[in-house]
Design a protein around this motif. Structure first.
Motif, mmCIF file in Angstrom:
data_model
loop_
_atom_site.group_PDB
_atom_site.id
_atom_site.type_symbol
_atom_site.label_atom_id
_atom_site.label_comp_id
_atom_site.label_asym_id
_atom_site.label_seq_id
_atom_site.Cartn_x
_atom_site.Cartn_y
_atom_site.Cartn_z
ATOM 1 N N PHE A 151 0.863 -1.189 0.000
ATOM 2 C CA PHE A 151 0.000 0.000 0.000
ATOM 3 C C PHE A 151 0.891 1.228 0.000
ATOM 4 N N VAL A 152 0.751 2.051 -1.026
ATOM 5 C CA VAL A 152 1.483 3.316 -1.068
ATOM 6 C C VAL A 152 0.581 4.370 -0.450
ATOM 7 N N SER A 153 0.987 4.835 0.711
ATOM 8 C CA SER A 153 0.144 5.730 1.508
ATOM 9 C C SER A 153 0.690 7.144 1.451
ATOM 10 N N GLN A 154 -0.220 8.088 1.413
ATOM 11 C CA GLN A 154 0.143 9.502 1.396
ATOM 12 C C GLN A 154 1.128 9.810 2.502
ATOM 13 N N VAL A 155 0.646 9.605 3.687
ATOM 14 C CA VAL A 155 1.301 10.005 4.916
ATOM 15 C C VAL A 155 0.768 9.002 5.926
ATOM 16 N N ASN A 156 1.471 8.804 6.998
ATOM 17 C CA ASN A 156 0.959 7.969 8.070
ATOM 18 C C ASN A 156 -0.483 8.395 8.403
ATOM 19 N N ALA A 157 -1.400 7.426 8.428
ATOM 20 C CA ALA A 157 -2.827 7.767 8.562
ATOM 21 C C ALA A 157 -3.114 8.571 9.829
ATOM 22 N N LYS A 158 -2.428 8.228 10.906
ATOM 23 C CA LYS A 158 -2.694 8.962 12.145
ATOM 24 C C LYS A 158 -2.262 10.424 12.014
ATOM 25 N N ASP A 159 -1.145 10.645 11.342
ATOM 26 C CA ASP A 159 -0.686 12.027 11.155
ATOM 27 C C ASP A 159 -1.660 12.836 10.299
ATOM 28 N N VAL A 160 -2.272 12.169 9.333
ATOM 29 C CA VAL A 160 -3.273 12.865 8.515
ATOM 30 C C VAL A 160 -4.432 13.317 9.415
ATOM 31 N N ALA A 161 -4.826 12.431 10.326
ATOM 32 C CA ALA A 161 -5.916 12.773 11.247
ATOM 33 C C ALA A 161 -5.508 13.898 12.186
ATOM 34 N N LEU A 162 -4.309 13.788 12.735
ATOM 35 C CA LEU A 162 -3.890 14.760 13.757
ATOM 36 C C LEU A 162 -3.740 16.166 13.201
ATOM 37 N N ILE A 163 -3.205 16.281 12.012
ATOM 38 C CA ILE A 163 -3.008 17.627 11.471
ATOM 39 C C ILE A 163 -4.353 18.325 11.289
ATOM 40 N N ASN A 204 -7.170 13.171 24.047
ATOM 41 C CA ASN A 204 -6.259 14.301 24.215
ATOM 42 C C ASN A 204 -6.949 15.436 24.982
ATOM 43 N N PRO A 205 -6.428 15.790 26.166
ATOM 44 C CA PRO A 205 -7.078 16.834 26.971
ATOM 45 C C PRO A 205 -7.166 18.186 26.257
ATOM 46 N N ASP A 206 -6.267 18.399 25.287
ATOM 47 C CA ASP A 206 -6.349 19.660 24.526
ATOM 48 C C ASP A 206 -7.683 19.794 23.794
#
Ligand code: RAM
Length: 355
Positions: A151-163, A204-206
């Motif tokens: 699987f060629v992924s854009q970016v780590n999926a979690k990082d896509v969510a976090l940004i 995340n408390p933030d």
């Protein structure tokens, strides 16, 4: 993390012709691909490594897809495929890709690159293609890992969510109701990002004062996305922000907001194409959004497909291959090759990008 401003995008304004070369070259390979089950050198090719590659995006009528495929076409040529084609459905529904996969199997295509509309609906067809000797590269939206080599992924999926959470939180001052306007309800990539967003909101408390009140689906259809945006604002009068992790959804939502009473009051972020979002950044509807360089996704996928078809990699963790001008790429956990990084676009930098 905001470190992700990338200076290194290749900026291929790649609105490439969707139907690349027509079906000519296939006669050279014919059923040759069907005879070679796997793994050996030159495996799968009919004659002297003359390999063919076909890209099956989620849907054809999507400007994001056009940029991805422009990079794919460049990558296919540079990697040495004798033919590169694009086939695919006009809608992103779960099973809309199956008949296209079957046709490629019959033609003996050596590498199928697919952005899955559903992780499982494409499975049996991909299994048949593999049995016939094809290598399967998923890109953009993964299949169930059982059905592909990589699987060629854009970016780590979690990082896509976090940004996207970081951006919306900043834009609404860390509190209030938000909604997600997604693509189709079955898209692997969208659902993974949404899952990570929900987990992070809870943990995340933030984000303790941010409440996700709705998830709606515009199906990567411009009109439906526009209507869903309108519906959200009617249903949730206190809504402070919308995250749309789809280029179609964010553009349609921005268009709705830009002429509504909510312009500048309801925040909008997510994943968008700079060329589509530019007017909405300039008119103050949107302040910041993110995306990777879509052309790189297609480009790396083509080189991954070539390495698989040549038998120089099998898709195992630790395998590596050269991806042209983007350099060496390594296969990580889960058979995932990362392309990244994402860039955050705003009024200051959006004119530096052309895709
Ligand atoms: C849309 C599609 C695609 C996604 C981008 C960000 O065009 O849903 O799969 O990766 O947005």
């Amino acid at each position: 993390m905001r470190s992700i401003h990338s200076g290194s995008t290749r900026r291929r304004a790649a609105f490439a012709a969707l139907a690349t070369s027509a079906a000519l070259v296939l006669s050279a390979c014919g059923g040759g691909a069907a005879t070679e089950g796997g793994g050996g050198t030159e495996g799968g090719s009919g004659s002297d490594g003359e390999q063919t590659i076909t890209f099956i995006p989620k849907q054809l009528n999507n400007p994001y897809t056009d940029v991805v495929l422009g990079g794919g076409e460049d990558g296919a040529t540079e990697a040495g495929f004798v033919s590169s084609e694009v086939v695919g459905p006009l809608d992103a529904s779960a099973s809309s890709q199956v008949s296209f996969i079957n046709a490629e199997t019959q033609r003996g295509t050596n590498v199928i690159v697919i952005a899955a509309n559903d992780p499982d609906a494409v499975g049996p067809a991909l299994e048949e293609a593999r049995t016939a000797g094809a290598k399967i590269v998923a890109f953009d939206s993964d299949t169930n890992p059982d059905y592909r080599d990589l699987f060629v992924s854009q970016v780590n999926a979690k990082d896509v969510a976090l940004i996207q959470l970081e951006l919306i939180s900043e834009q609404i001052g860390g509190e209030g109701e938000i909604a997600i306007l997604s693509a189709t309800a079955n898209a692997t990539n969208q659902n993974e990002w949404i899952k990570f967003m929900e987990e992070e909101l809870a943990a995340n408390p933030d984000y303790a004062n941010i409440e996700l009140v709705a998830k709606v689906y515009g199906d990567d259809d411009d009109t439906k996305s526009f209507q869903e945006a309108q519906g959200l604002l009617q249903a949730y009068p206190d809504l402070k922000g919308i995250i749309s992790p789809t280029t179609v959804g964010i553009a349609a939502t921005a268009r709705y907001l830009s002429t509504s009473e909510y312009k500048g009051k309801v925040a909008l972020t997510g994943l968008g194409l700079p060329n589509e979002m530019r007017p909405f950044v300039k008119d103050g509807t949107v302040s910041e959004f993110a995306l990777w360089d879509p052309a790189q996704l297609g480009y790396v996928a083509a080189f991954a497909g070539k390495a698989l078809a040549d038998g120089s990699i099998t898709g195992e963790v630790g395998d590596s291959f050269e991806a042209g001008e983007l350099g060496e790429r390594e296969v990580g956990e889960g058979g995932i090759v990362l392309v990244g990084p994402p860039t955050v676009f705003n009024a200051e930098n959006i004119d530096d990008y052309d895709f």
